[in-house]
Design an enzyme around this catalytic site. Sequence first.
Site, PDB file in Angstrom:
ATOM      1  N   LYS A  30      56.152  35.060 -98.570  1.00  0.00           N
ATOM      2  CA  LYS A  30      56.627  33.663 -98.485  1.00  0.00           C
ATOM      3  C   LYS A  30      55.359  32.681 -99.270  1.00  0.00           C
ATOM      4  O   LYS A  30      55.680  31.872 -99.986  1.00  0.00           O
ATOM      5  CB  LYS A  30      56.802  33.248 -97.381  1.00  0.00           C
ATOM      6  CG  LYS A  30      57.112  31.957 -96.953  1.00  0.00           C
ATOM      7  CD  LYS A  30      57.553  31.552 -95.484  1.00  0.00           C
ATOM      8  CE  LYS A  30      56.296  31.250 -94.579  1.00  0.00           C
ATOM      9  NZ  LYS A  30      55.829  29.874 -94.432  1.00  0.00           N
ATOM     10  N   ASN A  31      54.239  32.734 -98.451  1.00  0.00           N
ATOM     11  CA  ASN A  31      53.190  31.631 -98.619  1.00  0.00           C
ATOM     12  C   ASN A  31      52.490  31.777-100.069  1.00  0.00           C
ATOM     13  O   ASN A  31      51.718  31.152-100.487  1.00  0.00           O
ATOM     14  CB  ASN A  31      52.162  31.696 -97.611  1.00  0.00           C
ATOM     15  CG  ASN A  31      52.653  31.212 -96.422  1.00  0.00           C
ATOM     16  OD1 ASN A  31      53.738  30.479 -96.429  1.00  0.00           O
ATOM     17  ND2 ASN A  31      52.313  31.344 -95.434  1.00  0.00           N
ATOM     18  N   CYS A 124      54.235  18.499 -86.780  1.00  0.00           N
ATOM     19  CA  CYS A 124      54.557  19.829 -86.973  1.00  0.00           C
ATOM     20  C   CYS A 124      54.499  20.652 -85.601  1.00  0.00           C
ATOM     21  O   CYS A 124      53.614  20.402 -85.046  1.00  0.00           O
ATOM     22  CB  CYS A 124      54.045  20.552 -88.096  1.00  0.00           C
ATOM     23  SG  CYS A 124      54.228  22.215 -88.350  1.00  0.00           S
ATOM     24  N   ARG A 129      49.457  18.368 -89.185  1.00  0.00           N
ATOM     25  CA  ARG A 129      49.125  18.801 -90.361  1.00  0.00           C
ATOM     26  C   ARG A 129      49.051  17.626 -91.378  1.00  0.00           C
ATOM     27  O   ARG A 129      49.915  17.569 -92.080  1.00  0.00           O
ATOM     28  CB  ARG A 129      50.092  19.811 -90.788  1.00  0.00           C
ATOM     29  CG  ARG A 129      49.961  21.036 -90.123  1.00  0.00           C
ATOM     30  CD  ARG A 129      51.082  21.995 -90.178  1.00  0.00           C
ATOM     31  NE  ARG A 129      51.069  22.971 -91.385  1.00  0.00           N
ATOM     32  CZ  ARG A 129      52.014  23.873 -91.754  1.00  0.00           C
ATOM     33  NH1 ARG A 129      52.981  23.888 -91.037  1.00  0.00           N
ATOM     34  NH2 ARG A 129      51.290  24.721 -92.823  1.00  0.00           N
ATOM     35  N   ASP A 318      48.522  32.880 -88.690  1.00  0.00           N
ATOM     36  CA  ASP A 318      50.048  33.339 -88.736  1.00  0.00           C
ATOM     37  C   ASP A 318      50.348  34.731 -87.901  1.00  0.00           C
ATOM     38  O   ASP A 318      51.279  35.194 -87.648  1.00  0.00           O
ATOM     39  CB  ASP A 318      50.402  33.369 -90.061  1.00  0.00           C
ATOM     40  CG  ASP A 318      50.475  31.890 -90.817  1.00  0.00           C
ATOM     41  OD1 ASP A 318      50.610  31.007 -90.035  1.00  0.00           O
ATOM     42  OD2 ASP A 318      50.362  31.874 -91.992  1.00  0.00           O
ATOM     43  N   ARG A 410      62.835  31.553 -91.778  1.00  0.00           N
ATOM     44  CA  ARG A 410      61.975  31.044 -92.807  1.00  0.00           C
ATOM     45  C   ARG A 410      61.046  31.831 -93.435  1.00  0.00           C
ATOM     46  O   ARG A 410      60.542  31.814 -94.492  1.00  0.00           O
ATOM     47  CB  ARG A 410      61.388  30.067 -91.995  1.00  0.00           C
ATOM     48  CG  ARG A 410      61.944  28.799 -91.587  1.00  0.00           C
ATOM     49  CD  ARG A 410      61.103  27.666 -91.225  1.00  0.00           C
ATOM     50  NE  ARG A 410      60.271  27.223 -92.122  1.00  0.00           N
ATOM     51  CZ  ARG A 410      59.188  26.316 -91.806  1.00  0.00           C
ATOM     52  NH1 ARG A 410      59.182  25.860 -90.813  1.00  0.00           N
ATOM     53  NH2 ARG A 410      58.480  25.772 -92.915  1.00  0.00           N
TER      54      ARG A 410
END
Length: 430
Positions: A30-31, A124, A129, A318, A410
């Site tokens: 994803k990132n 967030c 952030r 994460d 997500r």
Amino acid sequence: MKSIGLDTSGKMIVKGPQKAKGTLTVSGAKNAVLPIMGASLLTDDDIDLRNVPDLADVRTMIEILESAGKVIERFDDQLIIKSSGNINSEIPYEPVRKMRASFNVYGPLTLRNGYAKVALPGGCSIGARPVDFHLEGLKKLGIESTIEHGFVTSKLNNPNSFINISLPFPSVGATEHVLTTACLLEGVKTTITNCAIEPEVTDLVNFLNKMGAKITGGGTSILKIEGVKKLSGVKYTIIPDRIEAGTYIILGKLVGEKLTIKNVSAEHLNSLFSVFDNIGSPVDYDEKKREVKVSETLLNPLNSISMETAPFPGFPTDLQPQITTFLSLVPGRSTITETVFKSRFYHIDELNRMGAKIRVEDNTAIIEGVNKLSGAPVEATDLRAAAALLIAGLVAEGETIISNVDHIFRGYENIHEKLEQVGIELIYEK
Ligand code: EPU
């Protein structure tokens, strides 16, 4: 397409304890794909991406690219990004609210259109952030920003020929945003120091260089960019998702029964592997096959540990909620200090509702290992918290109902279907 996203507050019902047996395959990162999709705005040529996961965040980025004038075609894990001939450089609040990574189109759109207006991302659930490093870096590149009514508006000035940008912290997003923008400043030589060196940043560097950018220093904390006039279309395959892989390894250590995890890039997960070495439960990785074999480890003698999250190659923030779930079941006192998002601890109260014994002091979670967790109604506040609670639900006795679970879509492609294939039963209710 199935309906996934953040606009419903779905529930996941997990009846524990359960066992996972069979094979899980890790999807594209994803990132890595999000900034790469954003960088497609640097060209009008076709961009052909492979190993693209079908995630809510990827769909949000598709929405943004479409509103910016791109035409997107998707076939399984392939995404083709084409130009409609127009570029619209005003991006509304809604997609930026859903996903902060969307802010990174601001610099590229400014260069393509001479101007951009993009909603300023808000707060967030993993902590503050801000985007100050982004805006300061872009200012050095000649992009003046004005913030008004929740939007950032840009004006493009002539940049200097030699630019030095030193990031106050190796921010992933700021590194990617400034780097991507600098590529199209024709003739300008930019040096960025204290860069993030996450594998996803390196994937972006490789992608941009394949488009014709001139970047040296990929994988190091100093990136040098010589801006070019034009970037071209390219075919590119996204790296595997190290956080998805790490999440499934942690899950396997709690509920695996000869679980095989395929498509694992161990070179991106050394910090997780050494945490498991220290706990006394090494990860069984087959380098040739790029796969991990993992089984439940709680019956073995395990050591409590002290650890901290840190930018790559440190332990990823994460994976902090997921490893917290694991450590909550390791005898003795473990501690985890969070140095990236210092208040990313919203999962702790929820784990405590399931019988964990964890307290937070400043930016450290102090975990007293318990011998079991018990199912409870809990709430997921973000994507990784959702993953941590799902793992906890699988190892706990009784029923766990995770509300707001949609965050999980997500970042974990087809998680429901993937887990079903390894024998896990989950009930998802919209
Ligand atoms: N920061 C600032 N100012 C800035 C930018 C960052 O103060 O202008 C601070 C942040 O507040 C934070 C630290 O710097 O304390 C690091 O933030 P970073 O910019 O590195 O994070 P990010 O780019 O917003 C990406 C990932 C996150 C991941 C972090 C850290 C993407 C799309 N997101 O966020 O992923 O946690 O790097 O590795 O790449 C996730 O996937 O669950 C996720 C949150």
